[in-house]
Write an enzyme that holds these catalytic residues in place. Sequence first.
Site, PDB file in Angstrom:
ATOM      1  N   LYS A  72      -2.708  12.823   4.004  1.00 15.70           N
ATOM      2  CA  LYS A  72      -2.630  11.592   3.615  1.00 15.70           C
ATOM      3  C   LYS A  72      -2.588  10.750   4.824  1.00 15.70           C
ATOM      4  CE  LYS A  72      -1.545   8.791   0.197  1.00 15.70           C
ATOM      5  NZ  LYS A  72      -2.053   9.193  -1.409  1.00 15.70           N
ATOM      6  N   GLY A  96       4.283  -2.681 -12.398  1.00 14.50           N
ATOM      7  CA  GLY A  96       2.841  -2.908 -11.289  1.00 14.50           C
ATOM      8  C   GLY A  96       2.268  -2.928 -12.325  1.00 14.50           C
ATOM      9  N   TYR A  97       1.367  -4.042 -11.624  1.00 10.24           N
ATOM     10  CA  TYR A  97       0.272  -4.765 -12.352  1.00 10.24           C
ATOM     11  C   TYR A  97      -1.149  -4.679 -11.727  1.00 10.24           C
ATOM     12  CZ  TYR A  97      -1.282  -6.192 -16.784  1.00 10.24           C
ATOM     13  OH  TYR A  97      -2.049  -6.039 -18.472  1.00 10.24           O
ATOM     14  N   GLY A  98      -1.326  -3.710 -10.573  1.00  8.20           N
ATOM     15  CA  GLY A  98      -2.711  -3.119 -10.305  1.00  8.20           C
ATOM     16  C   GLY A  98      -3.186  -2.423 -10.760  1.00  8.20           C
ATOM     17  N   ALA A 103      -3.856   1.032 -10.846  1.00  8.83           N
ATOM     18  CA  ALA A 103      -2.886   2.256 -11.413  1.00  8.83           C
ATOM     19  C   ALA A 103      -2.731   0.999 -13.161  1.00  8.83           C
ATOM     20  CB  ALA A 103      -2.182   2.641 -11.113  1.00  8.83           C
ATOM     21  N   GLY A 104      -1.138   0.169 -12.561  1.00  9.55           N
ATOM     22  CA  GLY A 104      -0.493  -0.485 -14.010  1.00  9.55           C
ATOM     23  C   GLY A 104      -1.804  -1.247 -15.075  1.00  9.55           C
TER      24      GLY A 104
HETATM   25  P1  NAD Z   1      -1.852  -1.807  -6.125  1.00  7.52           P
HETATM   26  O1  NAD Z   1      -1.648  -2.746  -5.006  1.00  7.52           O
HETATM   27  O2  NAD Z   1      -3.350  -1.866  -6.578  1.00  7.52           O
HETATM   28  O3  NAD Z   1      -0.481  -2.331  -7.373  1.00  7.52           O
HETATM   29  C1  NAD Z   1      -0.052  -2.459  -7.151  1.00  7.52           C
HETATM   30  C2  NAD Z   1       1.372  -3.374  -7.712  1.00  7.52           C
HETATM   31  O4  NAD Z   1       2.612  -3.361  -7.856  1.00  7.52           O
HETATM   32  C3  NAD Z   1       0.873  -4.346  -7.910  1.00  7.52           C
HETATM   33  O5  NAD Z   1       0.173  -5.389  -8.709  1.00  7.52           O
HETATM   34  C4  NAD Z   1       1.675  -5.447  -7.333  1.00  7.52           C
HETATM   35  O6  NAD Z   1       2.355  -6.481  -7.578  1.00  7.52           O
HETATM   36  C5  NAD Z   1       3.213  -4.507  -7.881  1.00  7.52           C
HETATM   37  N1  NAD Z   1       4.339  -4.076  -7.300  1.00  7.52           N
HETATM   38  C6  NAD Z   1       4.962  -4.192  -6.011  1.00  7.52           C
HETATM   39  N2  NAD Z   1       6.087  -4.202  -5.425  1.00  7.52           N
HETATM   40  C7  NAD Z   1       6.793  -4.336  -7.388  1.00  7.52           C
HETATM   41  C8  NAD Z   1       8.149  -3.974  -7.399  1.00  7.52           C
HETATM   42  N3  NAD Z   1       9.001  -4.126  -6.962  1.00  7.52           N
HETATM   43  N4  NAD Z   1       8.485  -4.006  -9.156  1.00  7.52           N
HETATM   44  C9  NAD Z   1       7.073  -4.445 -10.100  1.00  7.52           C
HETATM   45  N5  NAD Z   1       5.754  -4.332  -9.611  1.00  7.52           N
HETATM   46  C10 NAD Z   1       5.610  -3.354  -7.924  1.00  7.52           C
HETATM   47  O7  NAD Z   1      -1.546  -0.196  -5.815  1.00  7.52           O
HETATM   48  P2  NAD Z   1      -2.009   1.063  -6.939  1.00  7.52           P
HETATM   49  O8  NAD Z   1      -3.485   1.354  -6.423  1.00  7.52           O
HETATM   50  O9  NAD Z   1      -2.471   0.489  -8.193  1.00  7.52           O
HETATM   51  O10 NAD Z   1      -0.893   2.215  -6.523  1.00  7.52           O
HETATM   52  C11 NAD Z   1       0.212   2.048  -7.288  1.00  7.52           C
HETATM   53  C12 NAD Z   1       0.790   3.634  -7.509  1.00  7.52           C
HETATM   54  O11 NAD Z   1       0.117   4.231  -8.044  1.00  7.52           O
HETATM   55  C13 NAD Z   1       1.104   3.829  -5.927  1.00  7.52           C
HETATM   56  O12 NAD Z   1       2.316   4.537  -5.867  1.00  7.52           O
HETATM   57  C14 NAD Z   1       0.069   5.034  -5.772  1.00  7.52           C
HETATM   58  O13 NAD Z   1       0.279   5.365  -4.529  1.00  7.52           O
HETATM   59  C15 NAD Z   1       0.134   5.284  -6.899  1.00  7.52           C
HETATM   60  N6  NAD Z   1      -1.386   6.028  -7.079  1.00  7.52           N
HETATM   61  C16 NAD Z   1      -2.023   5.513  -6.576  1.00  7.52           C
HETATM   62  C17 NAD Z   1      -3.862   5.718  -7.206  1.00  7.52           C
HETATM   63  C18 NAD Z   1      -4.923   4.421  -7.469  1.00  7.52           C
HETATM   64  O14 NAD Z   1      -6.278   5.894  -7.982  1.00  7.52           O
HETATM   65  N7  NAD Z   1      -4.692   3.212  -7.465  1.00  7.52           N
HETATM   66  C19 NAD Z   1      -3.840   6.981  -7.543  1.00  7.52           C
HETATM   67  C20 NAD Z   1      -2.939   8.236  -7.691  1.00  7.52           C
HETATM   68  C21 NAD Z   1      -1.450   7.056  -7.828  1.00  7.52           C
END
Ligand code: NAD
Length: 441
Positions: free
Chosen positions: A113, A230-232, A234-235
């Site tokens: 990482k 979380g609505y990014g 993953a969510g």
């Molecule tokens: P992202 O930046 O696309 O989305 C993150 C979301 O979380 C955003 O909607 C943000 O507004 C929201 N957020 C931030 N603070 C918050 C809070 N206090 N309460 C509620 N929502 C909040 O990130 P992502 O890629 O979706 O990753 C999210 C998690 O999933 C991380 O822990 C990441 O390590 C994990 N993850 C992601 C992947 C991937 O492929 N994207 C793979 C494995 C693990």
Amino acid sequence: MDTQTVHKEDLNLFTNARLQFERALTWIDDIKVGLIDYLINPKRTIHVRFPIHMDDGSIKTFHGFRVLHNRVRGPGKGGIRYHPNVTAAEVTALAAFMTWKTAVVDLPFGGGKGGVVCNPKELSRGELRRITRRFVTELGDAIGPHTDIPAPDVYTDQQTMAWIYDTFDMMHPGENNLAVVTGKPLEIGGSVGRNEATARGSLYATEQLLKRGVVPGLDTLDGARVAVQGYGNAGSIAARLFHEVGARIVAVSDSRGAICCDDGLDPDTVLAHKNETGSVVGYPGATAISNEELLVYDCDVLIPAALECQIRADNADDVKAKLIVEDANGPLTIAADNILQEKGTVVLPDIVANAGGVVVSYFEWVQNLENQQWDLEKVERRLRKKMNRAVDETVDCWNELTAKHETGLNGAETGPTLRDAALVTAIKRLATVILQRDIWP
Ligand code: NAD
């Protein structure tokens, strides 16, 4: 939970990773003691500091690092994160999760990482490009298709991966360098299905877990009430995919707040609203709630998909979900794990639940090395097979550990969790390979 207990809880991610690891070790009686230190601590941490010309003519020095946690099963694999608060301890914990994740889903990778301390929201595209190119140059041959392979993470994306590839390719002309990084744009060696792989993998893993009958009172997602933090990437995609198989999305959140609707939210129109306004908050017809309320909302499945250490000693007891699917890395503290286990809440641990991302990264790496392009049907079929197998092996291990606990011979007060089982599976795989390769010299 009294305030003193809350204050005493250690929210350092690496401390939590270590405690998870130590808890899992209590279920393994034949590990060589001398290996334990090697298996928990990182193999190598590189710190670099480098100056960048900013757009306003000033010069600023940035701090970046790359942790290679373990590479006995293959090259390091893991994302690079750009964040103002990123620390070496956080990145070390995330690298350890990658080692265990690649082992439990049985990919020929280790764990890595990286991070650069910076605030992408305040940097121009040109500044981000210069930071990325200089960071990759500073890392030199510490990354490479067969040594350590980065990917996107928080606030890095396909464009960042394209810059990483291009910089590395400039440094190694005349070679096929596509496999140095995954999560690239489709046009330069990215894989179809990578964008939604994490969420899709978590859907497949959840379906398989429910089929195995280990979640009391929940055997199908059809009609299940689901809340997503979380609505990014993953969510929001998890909300869409779980909705597509019949689940009702009753609450979702982002960094600005949360919304709920017991009749069910339509994930696509919520995403359209977020894209238009910057947040899920204000979505017509939904009720606003706080982020804290979302985590304890009345639902069957809770999907934390935002940040670390969200469910802790102070709120775990109020969680209503029967099942927590950890799409985020490290969203539960060890104290929360213990409280939830006592309550009977099942946790599908991060190293299985969100492994779909690294599985499809592996597919991208294979396609790059073979100069192939797979179609979506092949990617999704292989992803489902990998996720199903990881869940089956975790549940089988959990059954074995439960039987062992019932004999009373292992001396543990409580039975195993699925996290214990996933970690035991991963640690045993790593230890086996170390001893098969034998220790050099
Ligand atoms: P992202 O930046 O696309 O989305 C993150 C979301 O979380 C955003 O909607 C943000 O507004 C929201 N957020 C931030 N603070 C918050 C809070 N206090 N309460 C509620 N929502 C909040 O990130 P992502 O890629 O979706 O990753 C999210 C998690 O999933 C991380 O822990 C990441 O390590 C994990 N993850 C992601 C992947 C991937 O492929 N994207 C793979 C494995 C693990």
